[in-house]
Design a protein around this motif. Sequence first.
Motif, PDB file in Angstrom:
ATOM      1  N   ASP A  30       9.359   0.671  -5.066  1.00 22.20           N
ATOM      2  CA  ASP A  30       8.591   1.639  -4.279  1.00 22.20           C
ATOM      3  C   ASP A  30       7.899   2.608  -5.239  1.00 22.20           C
ATOM      4  N   GLN A  31       6.611   2.368  -5.494  1.00 21.13           N
ATOM      5  CA  GLN A  31       5.887   3.195  -6.463  1.00 21.13           C
ATOM      6  C   GLN A  31       5.753   4.648  -6.017  1.00 21.13           C
ATOM      7  N   SER A  32       5.843   4.883  -4.721  1.00 20.84           N
ATOM      8  CA  SER A  32       5.714   6.268  -4.244  1.00 20.84           C
ATOM      9  C   SER A  32       6.880   7.134  -4.704  1.00 20.84           C
ATOM     10  N   THR A  33       8.001   6.491  -5.064  1.00 13.56           N
ATOM     11  CA  THR A  33       9.162   7.258  -5.538  1.00 13.56           C
ATOM     12  C   THR A  33       9.157   7.446  -7.043  1.00 13.56           C
TER      13      THR A  33
END
Length: 213
Positions: A30-33
């Motif tokens: 999850d790149q958003s994290t």
Amino acid sequence: MHQQKRQPELVEGNLPVFVFPTELIFYADDQSTHKQVLTLYNPYEFALKFKVLCTTPNKYVVVDAAGAVKPQCCVDIVIRHRDVRSCHYGVIDKFRLQVSEQSQRKALGRKEVIATLLPSAKEQQKEEEEKRIKEHLTESVFFEQSCQPENRSVSSGPSLLTVLLGVVCIAALMLPTLGDMESLVPLYLHLSVNQKLVAAYILGLITMAILRT
């Protein structure tokens, strides 16, 4: 002359530091994290300088790793994970936020924040769900076990004492009655009519108790 009030001297390392959150979790899938935000609060009446240190600085990029916070204000510190690899899964890294007065160099307080890289948020949720299911099953088994003794007591048969008492009553009814001269049983075993009636009454009660169980 009016004497100017002096601010009490602050002891090095004893000033509470307020940071949120106190744990950073990065998920590889999850790149958003991969970008997290730490918020440093300053509830005091004086400005603070801060500095961010890390046990593994090569794995992270800290935007504005040093700066100042005005009295009763807060500042956001952006932390990016730049080395997302499987060899780092589960490894716990630490960030340390040190604060000091703007006019001094000594650190008045410090706070540590842990950071962890996990492979997948879905796997983490799955593990938490499995843990909840196991806890629920454990509680269910405990509830069933606690009920078993009660069920056994309800469904159990007559006690040994009840059976023995019934056998004694039957034997008493089979013994000869007083005045029966033709019996080969010794005279001291002859029972009166009243004694046999009592035995018959007790046997009836025992029979009713056995039938109810």
